[in-house]
Enzyme design. Structure first.
Site, mmCIF file in Angstrom:
data_model
loop_
_atom_site.group_PDB
_atom_site.id
_atom_site.type_symbol
_atom_site.label_atom_id
_atom_site.label_comp_id
_atom_site.label_asym_id
_atom_site.label_seq_id
_atom_site.Cartn_x
_atom_site.Cartn_y
_atom_site.Cartn_z
ATOM 1 N N LEU A 40 3.647 4.207 1.105
ATOM 2 C CA LEU A 40 3.973 4.864 2.376
ATOM 3 C C LEU A 40 2.779 5.651 2.901
ATOM 4 O O LEU A 40 2.764 6.881 2.920
ATOM 5 C CB LEU A 40 5.199 5.762 2.210
ATOM 6 C CG LEU A 40 6.505 5.041 1.885
ATOM 7 C CD1 LEU A 40 7.671 6.018 1.880
ATOM 8 C CD2 LEU A 40 6.771 3.896 2.841
ATOM 9 N N HIS A 41 1.762 4.922 3.356
ATOM 10 C CA HIS A 41 0.636 5.559 4.039
ATOM 11 C C HIS A 41 1.035 5.761 5.501
ATOM 12 O O HIS A 41 2.207 5.621 5.848
ATOM 13 C CB HIS A 41 -0.650 4.733 3.873
ATOM 14 C CG HIS A 41 -0.575 3.370 4.487
ATOM 15 N ND1 HIS A 41 -0.849 3.141 5.807
ATOM 16 C CD2 HIS A 41 -0.213 2.175 3.958
ATOM 17 C CE1 HIS A 41 -0.678 1.854 6.070
ATOM 18 N NE2 HIS A 41 -0.289 1.245 4.963
ATOM 19 N N LEU A 42 0.109 6.062 6.380
ATOM 20 C CA LEU A 42 0.438 6.499 7.738
ATOM 21 C C LEU A 42 1.352 5.548 8.515
ATOM 22 O O LEU A 42 2.383 5.973 9.035
ATOM 23 C CB LEU A 42 -0.847 6.746 8.543
ATOM 24 C CG LEU A 42 -0.630 7.230 9.985
ATOM 25 C CD1 LEU A 42 0.191 8.511 10.013
ATOM 26 C CD2 LEU A 42 -1.943 7.414 10.692
ATOM 27 N N SER A 74 0.808 -1.221 0.000
ATOM 28 C CA SER A 74 0.000 0.000 0.000
ATOM 29 C C SER A 74 0.843 1.275 0.000
ATOM 30 O O SER A 74 0.316 2.363 0.215
ATOM 31 C CB SER A 74 -0.953 -0.011 1.192
ATOM 32 O OG SER A 74 -0.230 -0.206 2.388
#
Length: 91
Positions: free
Chosen positions: A14-16, A12
């Site tokens: 570099l999300h949170l 996914s």
């Protein structure tokens, strides 16, 4: 200054959570840690800057470390990225 190009392996990007893990890893070092992605220069110690860069799975980024512990910082940060920053890699 030392630098290395790495490929983001998180499914996914570099999300949170992975951005936070990357920033936390960078903060362990005294060296400045800069990410270059496309035309952007990102301070790796800022989770908001890392998230805002829109880095996705398969994107290549350049990590630059500059300071007293630059070699160790580059090694540890690249290992963290290659291991998925706390998330599983796609098979």
């Amino acid at each position: 200054m030392v630098s290395k190009e790495v490929t983001i392996v998180n499914p996914s990007g570099l999300h949170l959570r992975p951005a936070g893990n990357l920033s936390q890893t960078a903060m362990r070092f005294k060296s400045d840690v800069i990410i270059t992605f496309q035309e952007k220069t990102i301070v790796a110690k800022s989770v908001l800057n890392v998230m805002a860069a829109g880095i996705r799975c398969g994107d290549k980024i350049n990590i630059q470390c500059s300071g007293v512990d630059e070699d160790e910082a580059l090694k540890v940060i690249c290992e963290a990225i290659n291991s998925g920053l706390g998330e599983g890699k796609e098979a």
